[in-house]
Design a protein around this motif. Structure first.
Motif, PDB file in Angstrom:
ATOM      1  N   GLN A  29       4.114  47.870  31.461  1.00  0.00           N
ATOM      2  CA  GLN A  29       3.608  48.437  30.227  1.00  0.00           C
ATOM      3  C   GLN A  29       4.720  48.440  29.197  1.00  0.00           C
ATOM      4  O   GLN A  29       5.736  49.103  29.363  1.00  0.00           O
ATOM      5  N   ALA A  30       4.506  47.667  28.157  1.00  0.00           N
ATOM      6  CA  ALA A  30       5.445  47.597  27.056  1.00  0.00           C
ATOM      7  C   ALA A  30       5.086  48.646  26.020  1.00  0.00           C
ATOM      8  O   ALA A  30       3.943  49.114  25.965  1.00  0.00           O
ATOM      9  N   GLU A  46      -0.546  46.145  32.121  1.00  0.00           N
ATOM     10  CA  GLU A  46      -1.128  44.892  32.554  1.00  0.00           C
ATOM     11  C   GLU A  46      -0.594  44.481  33.916  1.00  0.00           C
ATOM     12  O   GLU A  46       0.538  44.785  34.283  1.00  0.00           O
ATOM     13  N   LEU A  47      -1.428  43.777  34.629  1.00  0.00           N
ATOM     14  CA  LEU A  47      -1.038  43.250  35.928  1.00  0.00           C
ATOM     15  C   LEU A  47      -0.095  42.072  35.745  1.00  0.00           C
ATOM     16  O   LEU A  47      -0.351  41.170  34.952  1.00  0.00           O
ATOM     17  N   VAL A  48       0.982  42.076  36.503  1.00  0.00           N
ATOM     18  CA  VAL A  48       1.934  40.978  36.495  1.00  0.00           C
ATOM     19  C   VAL A  48       1.712  40.070  37.698  1.00  0.00           C
ATOM     20  O   VAL A  48       1.610  38.850  37.569  1.00  0.00           O
ATOM     21  N   ALA A  49       1.664  40.661  38.860  1.00  0.00           N
ATOM     22  CA  ALA A  49       1.471  39.903  40.088  1.00  0.00           C
ATOM     23  C   ALA A  49       1.025  40.843  41.189  1.00  0.00           C
ATOM     24  O   ALA A  49       1.299  42.042  41.145  1.00  0.00           O
ATOM     25  N   SER A  50       0.340  40.309  42.159  1.00  0.00           N
ATOM     26  CA  SER A  50      -0.107  41.101  43.295  1.00  0.00           C
ATOM     27  C   SER A  50       0.034  40.297  44.568  1.00  0.00           C
ATOM     28  O   SER A  50       0.045  39.064  44.550  1.00  0.00           O
ATOM     29  N   ILE A  91       8.191  48.792  31.113  1.00  0.00           N
ATOM     30  CA  ILE A  91       8.363  49.546  32.337  1.00  0.00           C
ATOM     31  C   ILE A  91       7.510  48.875  33.400  1.00  0.00           C
ATOM     32  O   ILE A  91       6.310  48.654  33.190  1.00  0.00           O
ATOM     33  N   TYR A  92       8.125  48.552  34.498  1.00  0.00           N
ATOM     34  CA  TYR A  92       7.430  47.874  35.579  1.00  0.00           C
ATOM     35  C   TYR A  92       7.086  48.881  36.669  1.00  0.00           C
ATOM     36  O   TYR A  92       7.949  49.618  37.146  1.00  0.00           O
ATOM     37  N   TYR A  93       5.824  48.890  37.040  1.00  0.00           N
ATOM     38  CA  TYR A  93       5.318  49.843  38.004  1.00  0.00           C
ATOM     39  C   TYR A  93       4.852  49.143  39.272  1.00  0.00           C
ATOM     40  O   TYR A  93       4.220  48.088  39.219  1.00  0.00           O
ATOM     41  N   CYS A  94       5.141  49.753  40.365  1.00  0.00           N
ATOM     42  CA  CYS A  94       4.624  49.320  41.652  1.00  0.00           C
ATOM     43  C   CYS A  94       3.315  50.049  41.926  1.00  0.00           C
ATOM     44  O   CYS A  94       3.226  51.269  41.771  1.00  0.00           O
ATOM     45  N   LYS A  95       2.316  49.305  42.318  1.00  0.00           N
ATOM     46  CA  LYS A  95       1.022  49.880  42.672  1.00  0.00           C
ATOM     47  C   LYS A  95       0.665  49.490  44.098  1.00  0.00           C
ATOM     48  O   LYS A  95       0.871  48.349  44.506  1.00  0.00           O
TER      49      LYS A  95
END
Length: 122
Positions: free
Chosen positions: A39-40, A46-50, A92-96
């Motif tokens: 999230q900028a 937004e999803l980056v990769a899964s 900010i990069y989040y782990c889900k």
């Protein structure tokens, strides 16, 4: 409860690389999907990769060819290798973590990490 801790964020020059990691602890699920979101400022998350527990992967178009997602199921960790970083990757990069409950009448459970800041700037 699944606890997620991200690490590896920082400041990097355009064209540089970073490797993010996410460690999952707690009550984990055999079948799960772990993802990186970002999230900028002023933007939607937004999803980056899964990546699934079976190692199937999916990438956002913006990440294809530059980012690589991986996981180590023995260590319950997930990584995102980010190469050729661009200013627009700043977020900010989040782990889900989504755990699948196979019991009847139970929905999947979602868990989020606290996030790690990635800044790409000259």
């Amino acid at each position: 409860q699944v606890n997620l801790v991200e690490s590896g964020g920082g400041l990097v020059q355009p064209g540089g690389s970073l490797r993010l990691s996410c460690a999952a602890t707690g009550r984990l699920f055999t079948i799960n999907v772990m993802s990186w979101y970002r999230q900028a400022p002023g933007k939607q998350r937004e999803l980056v990769a899964s990546i699934t527990s079976g190692a199937g992967t999916n990438y956002a178009d913006s990440a294809k060819g530059r980012f690589t997602i991986s996981r180590d199921n023995t260590k319950h960790t997930m990584s995102l290798q980010m190469n050729d970083l661009k200013p627009e990757d700043t977020a900010i990069y989040y782990c889900k973590y989504v755990g699948l409950r196979i019991a009847e009448g139970r929905d999947p459970l979602d868990f989020w990490g606290q996030g790690t800041q990635v800044t790409v700037s000259s």
